[in-house]
Design a protein around this motif. Sequence first.
Motif, short mmCIF file in Angstrom:
data_model
loop_
_atom_site.label_atom_id
_atom_site.label_comp_id
_atom_site.label_asym_id
_atom_site.label_seq_id
_atom_site.Cartn_x
_atom_site.Cartn_y
_atom_site.Cartn_z
N ASP A 143 0.84 -1.20 0.00
CA ASP A 143 0.00 0.00 0.00
C ASP A 143 0.88 1.25 0.00
OD1 ASP A 143 -1.99 1.82 0.23
OD2 ASP A 143 -2.40 1.43 2.34
N GLY A 146 -0.62 4.39 2.87
CA GLY A 146 -0.51 4.37 4.32
C GLY A 146 0.87 4.79 4.81
N CYS A 210 -3.42 5.04 15.32
CA CYS A 210 -3.19 3.99 14.32
C CYS A 210 -3.10 2.64 15.01
CB CYS A 210 -1.91 4.27 13.52
SG CYS A 210 -1.93 5.86 12.64
N ASN A 213 -2.96 -4.13 11.54
CA ASN A 213 -4.04 -4.94 10.99
C ASN A 213 -3.46 -6.00 10.06
OD1 ASN A 213 -6.78 -5.60 10.57
ND2 ASN A 213 -6.77 -4.51 8.62
N ARG A 222 -2.64 0.65 10.01
CA ARG A 222 -3.75 1.46 9.53
C ARG A 222 -4.08 2.53 10.56
NH1 ARG A 222 -3.59 0.84 4.28
NH2 ARG A 222 -3.86 -1.32 3.60
#
Length: 318
Positions: A143, A146, A210, A213, A222
């Motif tokens: 990702d 993030g 945060c 996850n 996350r």
Amino acid sequence: MGSLVGHVAPGFGFFIIGLWHLINHIKNHVISPKSYTSLPWFPTSKIRYLELFLIMAGSTMSIAMELFIGPDRHQPLDPDGTIPSNHLQNFEHSNISITLFVYAAFSILLDKLAPPAQYGLTYMLGAIAFGQQLLLFHLHSADHMGIEGQYHWLLQIAIFTSLATTLLGINYPKSFLSSFARSISIMFQGVWLMVMGFMLWTPEFIPKGCFMNLEKGHKVVRCRGEEALERAKSLVNIQFSWYVVGVTIFSVSLYLFMVKFYQEKVEYQSITKFEEQEKEEEDEDEDDVEAQKKGKLDDPRSSFLQMGKSFAPLDIER
């Protein structure tokens, strides 16, 4: 690589290689600044290819961990022979390790065969390795939105610096500053990878707002809301700035220390050598004088002349 150990272990390897290059480049430049030439790797006295062997060993361990040890089924493919989505990162990381292995292996081969283009080809292989690393991190399947993505974006700055300075080394082998910057960038890659490992996979270091996850077999940080995410990214930027300043202070301080140490050592050796040469010359002059005196004493003609001079007054009086 998506774990604390997966980042700290390769990060430590990059840090050691970068520090090793930094020390050797400074040492070579201080001892002989006029004849200095940048080297892509440095041999050791006992094991010539120790640096390259370590790169090959580390790359092999990384490939084994990514493709065979890390996966639950101890192989990265699905039963139908395709690559599953949760193993895409493993293949990306292993491709970086494969390229580093190729660089080290061909560097050894080029050194043994010593072809005319040995220097340029070795640097080109290093540039390909950094280029591969930059490409795969830039197009990383992880990702990019993030916190992990922010760490990877900033890592690309250090990789790009390593790539650019390696390419400069091909045409400017006498440039110490290019080698100095390349060594710092490699070392900084290691520092930043280790920071990523601790900050992303240690629950105590996760920013406020945060959480960790589990997604597609990987643990990802996350954040709860846009504000928490922006705050976390800003903290990452601040960390990056701190480490840039810290690595810069360390590198320049190391340079100043080594300049003082090796210059004093070279000056001391030069003075000692000069004094020894001067002493040898004085001893040779004394030996020549003694030999001349001895030669005069041993010469029968000189003895006869001396006898003649001693009797000359008596003859005149008579």
